[in-house]
Design a protein around this motif. Structure first.
Motif, mmCIF file in Angstrom:
data_model
loop_
_atom_site.group_PDB
_atom_site.id
_atom_site.type_symbol
_atom_site.label_atom_id
_atom_site.label_comp_id
_atom_site.label_asym_id
_atom_site.label_seq_id
_atom_site.Cartn_x
_atom_site.Cartn_y
_atom_site.Cartn_z
ATOM 1 N N LEU A 153 0.811 -1.212 0.000
ATOM 2 C CA LEU A 153 0.000 0.000 0.000
ATOM 3 C C LEU A 153 0.847 1.266 0.000
ATOM 4 C CD1 LEU A 153 -3.076 0.732 0.234
ATOM 5 C CD2 LEU A 153 -2.725 0.904 2.701
ATOM 6 N N ARG A 154 2.100 1.158 0.379
ATOM 7 C CA ARG A 154 2.939 2.346 0.536
ATOM 8 C C ARG A 154 3.505 2.866 -0.780
ATOM 9 N NH1 ARG A 154 7.087 -0.433 4.441
ATOM 10 N NH2 ARG A 154 6.791 -1.993 2.783
ATOM 11 N N PHE A 155 3.478 2.060 -1.843
ATOM 12 C CA PHE A 155 4.107 2.452 -3.097
ATOM 13 C C PHE A 155 3.128 2.329 -4.261
ATOM 14 C CE2 PHE A 155 7.436 0.640 -0.389
ATOM 15 C CZ PHE A 155 8.279 1.734 -0.275
ATOM 16 N N SER A 156 3.111 3.347 -5.098
ATOM 17 C CA SER A 156 2.322 3.296 -6.324
ATOM 18 C C SER A 156 3.143 2.766 -7.491
ATOM 19 C CB SER A 156 1.787 4.697 -6.668
ATOM 20 O OG SER A 156 1.029 5.231 -5.596
ATOM 21 N N ASP A 157 4.432 3.104 -7.516
ATOM 22 C CA ASP A 157 5.323 2.647 -8.583
ATOM 23 C C ASP A 157 6.689 2.336 -8.000
ATOM 24 O OD1 ASP A 157 3.661 3.104 -11.075
ATOM 25 O OD2 ASP A 157 3.637 5.124 -10.232
ATOM 26 N N ILE A 158 7.306 1.276 -8.496
ATOM 27 C CA ILE A 158 8.678 0.908 -8.146
ATOM 28 C C ILE A 158 9.368 0.474 -9.435
ATOM 29 C CG2 ILE A 158 10.174 -0.543 -6.724
ATOM 30 C CD1 ILE A 158 7.740 -1.089 -4.929
#
Length: 314
Positions: free
Chosen positions: A34-39
């Motif tokens: 939930l903490r990242f939209s894109d990596i």
């Protein structure tokens, strides 16, 4: 006051390689976290052991926080352990986090289970205001989001429930629960406790069932409905609470329409309200299982003299 590092650990029945891939491959990682939209991984330089990456988190209103990171893996194959250390940071002035670091730990346990744990800490911007905002609001939310995401990953690996399905079920479930809580609170407090003289008391008298005890029974009924609202809110994962609600809706609806059949002619009547609330309750009940639950994670490391509790969902 110094903030405590964020620690989250969970046990799951999964294959070590599958867990590793779902946490180390960006296209899989971004689906459950939930903490990242894109990596996105950056190309490695010649002889470089660590992996650099870019991350982005959408915070709403068209805004996002972007940063960079670096991770390095360590394998202990004979002991069934893996470790991934990381450093991260953001140059954006909008970002509360300036820079930080931590680890992900993978460890084989008994009964074919795996322990997946993380511990990380970071420095904040905006001086004393940023530190207090972090301690009072951001860090608790960040820790909760981490734990919720870990359990969403567990559901994916153990039960095959994809993160997208988990998110949809959670949105539907909590929306239904919130609506039920508000409806029961309103029905219990406003017409029965605050303003009984605006119709509810007269309706109860028209049934002719209580023989003058209406003024005593009405506030008791209102208090019971308000108590049911809190019960649904606290026990929303238990299906029996929705069966209890269905029984009460049936009893209250039948009592109203049999005592005063003329109510069925009204555009908003006990029957339509009861059916609508029963439908919302059914939706909440059907989505109560298989929901990510941050409480399934341990939030503090096990002390040397402390026996570790089993980190398994009940």
């Amino acid at each position: 006051m110094k903030a405590r590092p964020i620690y989250v650990a969970i046990r799951m029945k999964a294959d070590m390689q599958a867990l590793w891939e779902h946490t180390q491959q960006p296209d899989l990682h971004r689906q459950w976290d939930l903490r990242f939209s894109d990596i996105d991984y950056l190309p490695r330089r010649a002889g470089e052991e660590s992996q650099r990456f870019l991350y982005r988190t959408r915070i709403g209103f068209g805004l996002s926080i972007a940063g960079t990171g670096e991770t390095k893996a360590t394998f202990e194959g004979d002991k069934g352990r893996r470790l991934s250390t990381l450093a991260f940071g953001s140059e954006q002035r909008l970002s509360l986090i300036r820079r930080g670091g931590g680890y992900w730990k993978y460890e084989a346990c008994e009964n074919g289970e795996l322990l997946f744990a993380t511990r990380f800490d970071y420095e904040t911007r905006f001086g004393a205001l940023g530190k207090w905002a972090d301690i009072l609001l951001f860090r608790p939310l960040f820790g909760y989001a981490t734990a919720w995401s870990f359990d969403r990953l567990r559901l994916w690996l153990e039960k095959g429930i994809s993160p997208a399905v988990s998110a949809e079920k959670a949105i539907l479930h909590y929306s239904a629960v919130a609506l039920l809580v508000l409806l029961w609170l309103y029905q219990g407090v406003v017409p029965k406790l605050l303003y009984p003289g605006y119709g509810e008391l007269d309706l109860l008298r028209q049934t002719g069932w209580l023989n003058g005890w209406e003024e005593v029974a009405l506030p008791l009924l209102g208090a019971a409905e308000a108590a049911l609202a809190f019960l649904i809110g606290f026990m929303h994962r238990k299906r029996w609470v929705y069966k209890l609600q269905a029984g009460l809706l049936l009893a209250l609806g039948m009592a109203a329409v049999t005592g005063i059949p003329e109510l069925l002619r009204d555009p908003f009547n006990p029957l339509t309200l009861s059916l609508a609330m029963a439908g919302v309750g059914l939706a909440a009940s059907r989505t109560a299982e298989g929901l990510p639950n941050a409480a399934n994670c341990r939030r503090r490391p096990v002390k040397p003299n402390e026996k570790a509790r089993r980190l398994r969902p009940t």
